[in-house]
Design a protein around this motif. Sequence first.
Motif, short mmCIF file in Angstrom:
data_model
loop_
_atom_site.label_atom_id
_atom_site.label_comp_id
_atom_site.label_asym_id
_atom_site.label_seq_id
_atom_site.Cartn_x
_atom_site.Cartn_y
_atom_site.Cartn_z
N TYR A 1 12.75 7.74 14.90
CA TYR A 1 12.06 8.90 15.47
C TYR A 1 10.58 8.58 15.64
CZ TYR A 1 16.04 11.54 13.54
OH TYR A 1 17.29 11.99 13.20
N ALA A 2 10.10 7.68 14.77
CA ALA A 2 8.67 7.36 14.81
C ALA A 2 8.49 5.85 14.80
CB ALA A 2 7.97 7.96 13.60
N ASP A 3 7.39 5.38 15.40
CA ASP A 3 7.11 3.93 15.42
C ASP A 3 6.36 3.48 14.18
OD1 ASP A 3 8.23 3.35 17.99
OD2 ASP A 3 6.54 4.46 18.85
N ALA A 4 5.73 4.43 13.48
CA ALA A 4 4.97 4.08 12.27
C ALA A 4 4.79 5.32 11.42
CB ALA A 4 3.59 3.54 12.67
N CYS A 5 4.64 5.15 10.13
CA CYS A 5 4.25 6.29 9.31
C CYS A 5 3.02 5.94 8.50
CB CYS A 5 5.41 6.77 8.45
SG CYS A 5 5.57 5.98 6.88
N ILE A 6 2.21 6.98 8.23
CA ILE A 6 0.96 6.81 7.50
C ILE A 6 0.96 7.81 6.34
CG2 ILE A 6 -1.58 6.91 7.65
CD1 ILE A 6 0.17 6.93 10.88
N SER A 7 0.61 7.34 5.15
CA SER A 7 0.53 8.24 4.01
C SER A 7 -0.70 7.92 3.16
CB SER A 7 1.80 8.08 3.15
OG SER A 7 1.61 8.74 1.90
N ALA A 8 -1.30 8.98 2.61
CA ALA A 8 -2.43 8.80 1.70
C ALA A 8 -1.98 9.06 0.26
CB ALA A 8 -3.57 9.75 2.07
N GLY A 9 -0.66 9.10 0.07
CA GLY A 9 -0.12 9.48 -1.25
C GLY A 9 0.14 8.29 -2.17
N ASN A 10 0.93 8.54 -3.19
CA ASN A 10 1.33 7.62 -4.25
C ASN A 10 1.83 6.26 -3.70
OD1 ASN A 10 3.04 6.40 -6.23
ND2 ASN A 10 3.28 8.39 -7.27
N THR A 11 1.09 5.20 -3.97
CA THR A 11 1.41 3.88 -3.38
C THR A 11 2.77 3.36 -3.85
OG1 THR A 11 -0.95 3.39 -3.51
CG2 THR A 11 0.49 1.56 -2.99
N GLY A 12 3.04 3.47 -5.15
CA GLY A 12 4.31 2.98 -5.69
C GLY A 12 5.50 3.69 -5.06
N ALA A 13 5.36 5.00 -4.89
CA ALA A 13 6.45 5.79 -4.29
C ALA A 13 6.65 5.39 -2.83
CB ALA A 13 6.13 7.28 -4.40
N LEU A 14 5.55 5.19 -2.11
CA LEU A 14 5.62 4.81 -0.70
C LEU A 14 6.30 3.45 -0.57
CD1 LEU A 14 4.74 5.69 2.17
CD2 LEU A 14 2.64 4.40 1.84
#
Lengths: 335, 335
Positions: free
Chosen positions: A89-102
């Motif tokens: 659905y998406a070409d990329a995702c961006i998160s500012a959250g928990n690095t280990g979880a990501l």
Amino acid sequence: MGGESGPSVIVPALLNCLSKHKSVEAILYGDLQEVALYLSLCHDQALLSRIELVHCEGEVLDTDKPSDVIRARTPSSMSLAVEAVAKKYADACISAGNTGALMGLGLINLRTLPGVSRPAICTTFPTISGRSYVLDLGANVECSPEQLHQFAILGSLTAHLLDDIKEPSVRLLNVGVEEGKGSNQLQRTANLLSADPQLNYCGFVEGDGIFKGLANVVVCDGFAGNIALKAIEGFAMMIATILEDLLRSSWLARITLGIMSRSFEGLKHRLDPALYNGAYLLGLHGIVIKSHGSASKKAFENALEVAIEAAKHNLPKALAPLLTDKFRTNQKESV
Amino acid sequence: MGGESGPSVIVPALLNCLSKHKSVEAILYGDLQEVALYLSLCHDQALLSRIELVHCEGEVLDTDKPSDVIRARTPSSMSLAVEAVAKKYADACISAGNTGALMGLGLINLRTLPGVSRPAICTTFPTISGRSYVLDLGANVECSPEQLHQFAILGSLTAHLLDDIKEPSVRLLNVGVEEGKGSNQLQRTANLLSADPQLNYCGFVEGDGIFKGLANVVVCDGFAGNIALKAIEGFAMMIATILEDLLRSSWLARITLGIMSRSFEGLKHRLDPALYNGAYLLGLHGIVIKSHGSASKKAFENALEVAIEAAKHNLPKALAPLLTDKFRTNQKESV
């Protein structure tokens, strides 16, 4: 929607980014009530029509264990964003959250590229002559020589694809440049790298060499990389605070700053950590970008730019066949 | 006389230092022909009478192996300077030469203080609120938890003695501040440190926390410490180069710099790496100070100041009984 400031930073950054990149569309996962508040400040209907909103109450906290996040039954904004990449659905995702979880969600949903056992966190550091890719920056505290070899290949191919460098120079971060310096692990890694005919391995580099631009790609374990990255962030912040105090200290300083503003903008542009925000989780079958948790609007906008650049180059798709070739050749040679 | 610039830097720095510190006397070991050239520029006979010259042709090169230096039959300027401390001819020695050789000569001639298995390279980093002692910076690439515990004690006692801090806060450098972060080695070290009632152990610190002044003492292995130190040096040099280019780029910039010179001096004073030159080889029965090999005159002068400060406090002699007490208490408790 994670990070320390959540939608108050992310939504304005996204609006700015979409007004620059007319062909980009976004999906926002999070608490829509909060998101709506910040979206309501935008009156450009055409731009707003390029944002899809997905309400989601689940949230990953910085204190959550990655294993708990992966097992959680209620989807979080982070898990939905990573799934969107997995389901195309998406070409990329961006998160500012928990690095280990990501990282955990990335591994489960996107799996690693051929020959890559674990992804690395990779970003570019400013150098006197441009920028260098540095990896790993904290995903893998301890790394085997084989893993560091994989990171060298990933970094080299990324510098080749994104910065159009024919044979990117690769160096290993160490406490000295002479052969024989550093741990046995580093010695073994150096042997692996110099025996790889497809890598332009140039030897060791010390911490200062990164900024001298001595290599296009600097490889290290996540412990050393994270220590270096954070130390520089802290040092840069200290300088910024001292400069600010200094400029506030007198009217003369404020006037001269006014005169010099254009020159200082140039300097700020080169040094501003915001402009280096946005790290790749490199080695996955999909683009996942980690923003600093305390990113400002400008810094989050930069993370969006990093994602767009990677998506334009279709980075994981471009890496996959090159990795297959590379590992195939290496395997042939070692037979 | 070592370092990249030798007597051309060391002699003028020493002359400046002696003119400031009227009670300090110096012994210079090196090629006297070269030394004489730089001494001849000084016409203050009273000052010159405080310098003893010892001619010496042997020299330690940066490429020499420490084991070869220790075994060498011809004395070098470095070996004579360390011996002078061992034989109490001198209260401290300063060298800008080969770090490994200096460490080896220090160990052989001066031996370690009670309870200390290996010395650590220790220097102060500037912080937003003052300065912090950071060790080890490269003498011990890999460290056991017990060694890191010794460094914590050494650093804490040094901050107490030199900076008059009652209970210096001690933190371990790590990739996160949460318990459970980092390697098993670091976990074990954290347990040792928090179980020591004579240490004010405050937990982990990340690279940026050093500059936020979150601890008076930051403990790490020589690999992490060296990477952080060199990365910051490289970053600071990059900023300096960019600033210089910027200020050279226009007459307006040069004029404003003139107006702002006093403010900029303040900033330079806080950030100039020269003012943090001079690292202790901490844990020896004698004061040995390592200057950066490429130190400028000002930087070498600072290393001399570090030596004088340590000598005024008679650092190793003051440390020895405190260490004995500390290790005795710990041993009693562990019985």
